[in-house]
Design a protein around this motif. Structure first.
Motif, short mmCIF file in Angstrom:
data_model
loop_
_atom_site.label_atom_id
_atom_site.label_comp_id
_atom_site.label_asym_id
_atom_site.label_seq_id
_atom_site.Cartn_x
_atom_site.Cartn_y
_atom_site.Cartn_z
N PHE A 122 16.23 -91.67 43.41
CA PHE A 122 15.26 -93.20 44.12
C PHE A 122 15.00 -92.49 45.43
O PHE A 122 15.60 -92.05 46.22
CB PHE A 122 16.10 -94.38 44.24
N ALA A 123 13.62 -92.39 45.56
CA ALA A 123 12.96 -92.15 46.92
C ALA A 123 12.08 -93.48 47.44
O ALA A 123 10.84 -93.73 46.80
CB ALA A 123 12.17 -90.81 46.69
N GLY A 124 12.76 -93.98 48.24
CA GLY A 124 12.03 -95.37 48.73
C GLY A 124 10.64 -95.05 49.72
O GLY A 124 10.58 -93.78 49.88
N HIS A 125 10.12 -95.94 49.93
CA HIS A 125 8.98 -95.71 50.70
C HIS A 125 9.26 -95.18 52.14
O HIS A 125 10.37 -95.67 52.60
CB HIS A 125 8.16 -97.01 50.85
N CYS A 126 8.45 -94.71 52.74
CA CYS A 126 8.76 -94.24 54.01
C CYS A 126 7.19 -94.07 54.81
O CYS A 126 6.51 -93.64 53.98
CB CYS A 126 9.44 -93.07 54.48
N GLY A 127 7.27 -94.34 55.93
CA GLY A 127 5.91 -94.10 56.70
C GLY A 127 5.12 -95.57 56.92
O GLY A 127 3.92 -95.40 57.19
N TYR A 128 5.57 -96.82 56.44
CA TYR A 128 5.14 -97.73 56.79
C TYR A 128 5.17 -98.28 58.43
O TYR A 128 4.54 -99.26 58.51
CB TYR A 128 5.36 -98.89 56.00
N GLY A 129 5.82 -97.38 59.21
CA GLY A 129 5.90 -97.69 60.51
C GLY A 129 7.15 -98.20 61.05
O GLY A 129 7.63 -98.22 62.30
N HIS A 130 7.94 -98.94 60.20
CA HIS A 130 9.16 -99.44 60.28
C HIS A 130 9.96 -99.60 59.14
O HIS A 130 9.46 -99.78 58.23
CB HIS A 130 8.88 -101.01 61.12
N TRP A 131 11.39 -99.54 59.34
CA TRP A 131 12.24 -99.41 58.05
C TRP A 131 12.01 -100.70 57.44
O TRP A 131 12.42 -100.67 56.14
CB TRP A 131 13.68 -98.97 58.24
N LEU A 132 11.84 -101.68 57.91
CA LEU A 132 11.98 -103.13 57.47
C LEU A 132 10.59 -103.31 56.27
O LEU A 132 10.55 -103.76 55.17
CB LEU A 132 11.85 -104.23 58.24
N LEU A 133 9.55 -102.67 56.85
CA LEU A 133 8.36 -102.62 56.08
C LEU A 133 8.63 -101.63 54.76
O LEU A 133 7.93 -101.96 53.52
CB LEU A 133 7.11 -102.06 56.89
N ASP A 134 9.20 -100.56 54.92
CA ASP A 134 9.40 -99.53 53.96
C ASP A 134 10.34 -100.30 52.76
O ASP A 134 9.88 -100.30 51.77
CB ASP A 134 10.22 -98.27 54.44
N ALA A 135 11.46 -100.84 53.17
CA ALA A 135 12.27 -101.84 52.43
C ALA A 135 11.55 -102.83 51.53
O ALA A 135 11.64 -102.95 50.33
CB ALA A 135 13.46 -102.15 53.22
N ALA A 136 10.40 -103.53 52.37
CA ALA A 136 9.64 -104.52 51.83
C ALA A 136 8.71 -104.01 50.47
O ALA A 136 8.86 -104.40 49.47
CB ALA A 136 8.89 -105.27 52.74
#
Length: 173
Positions: A137-151
């Motif tokens: 699993f490679a989650g999102h990254c780069g949305y500016g904040h880890w909470l946004l990536d997790a969302a």
């Protein structure tokens, strides 16, 4: 998408798979205005000194959904089989083993991809050996904040749950 290409790479280099189908348009044109398939080919090209011989990498850039990815990729597989048979004129056509298809996609999308391909192959009268690679699993990254990536990871998960229901209702699974 880069991670999927990297996950497919060892199997291709070791000869476990003879061809790679890079499949997917992008409904919105994508960030770089290139198809998903083309972006994966770019990654693959960065891993080799020269491209493989013609016919080893197949590019499918028309599909805009899991279903059309499946239908167009199966058509390419069938076309490759027919070309192989035509290249052997005069030979008795012995029963060939069914083609093996290895699906490489993100974990959220694996179940729908598998079920969709299995159903489409059955409907097309194609016998395929179907496998699902298990990339990490490679989650999102780069949305500016880890909470946004997790969302965004949650959005992807629930989107695919909903899509499973939709595909089931349409009879595509």
């Amino acid at each position: 998408m880069a991670s999927y290409t990297l996950d497919a790479w060892p199997a291709f280099l070791q000869g476990a798979v003879s061809r790679l189908i890079f499949s997917g348009a992008h409904p919105g044109g994508g960030l770089r205005n290139v198809s998903e398939a083309h972006a994966m080919v770019d990654v693959a090209l960065s891993l080799v000194e020269q491209p493989p011989p013609a016919g080893r990498w197949l590019l499918e850039e028309k599909s805009t959904s899991t279903r059309t990815n499946t239908l167009f990729s199966l058509a390419m597989i069938r076309q490759q089989q027919q070309q192989q048979q035509q290249q052997q004129p005069g030979q008795l056509h012995t029963a060939q083993p069914p083609p093996s298809v290895v699906l490489i996609t993100n974990p959220f999308h694996q179940l729908r991809s598998y079920l969709t391909l299995r159903k489409a192959a059955q409907q097309a009268g194609m016998d395929v050996q179907l496998y699902v690679a298990a990339p990490p699993f490679a989650g999102h990254c780069g949305y500016g904040h880890w909470l946004l990536d997790a969302a965004m990871d949650q959005v992807d998960f629930w989107r695919d749950v909903g899509a499973l229901g939709y595909y089931r209702l349409r009879g595509w699974l």
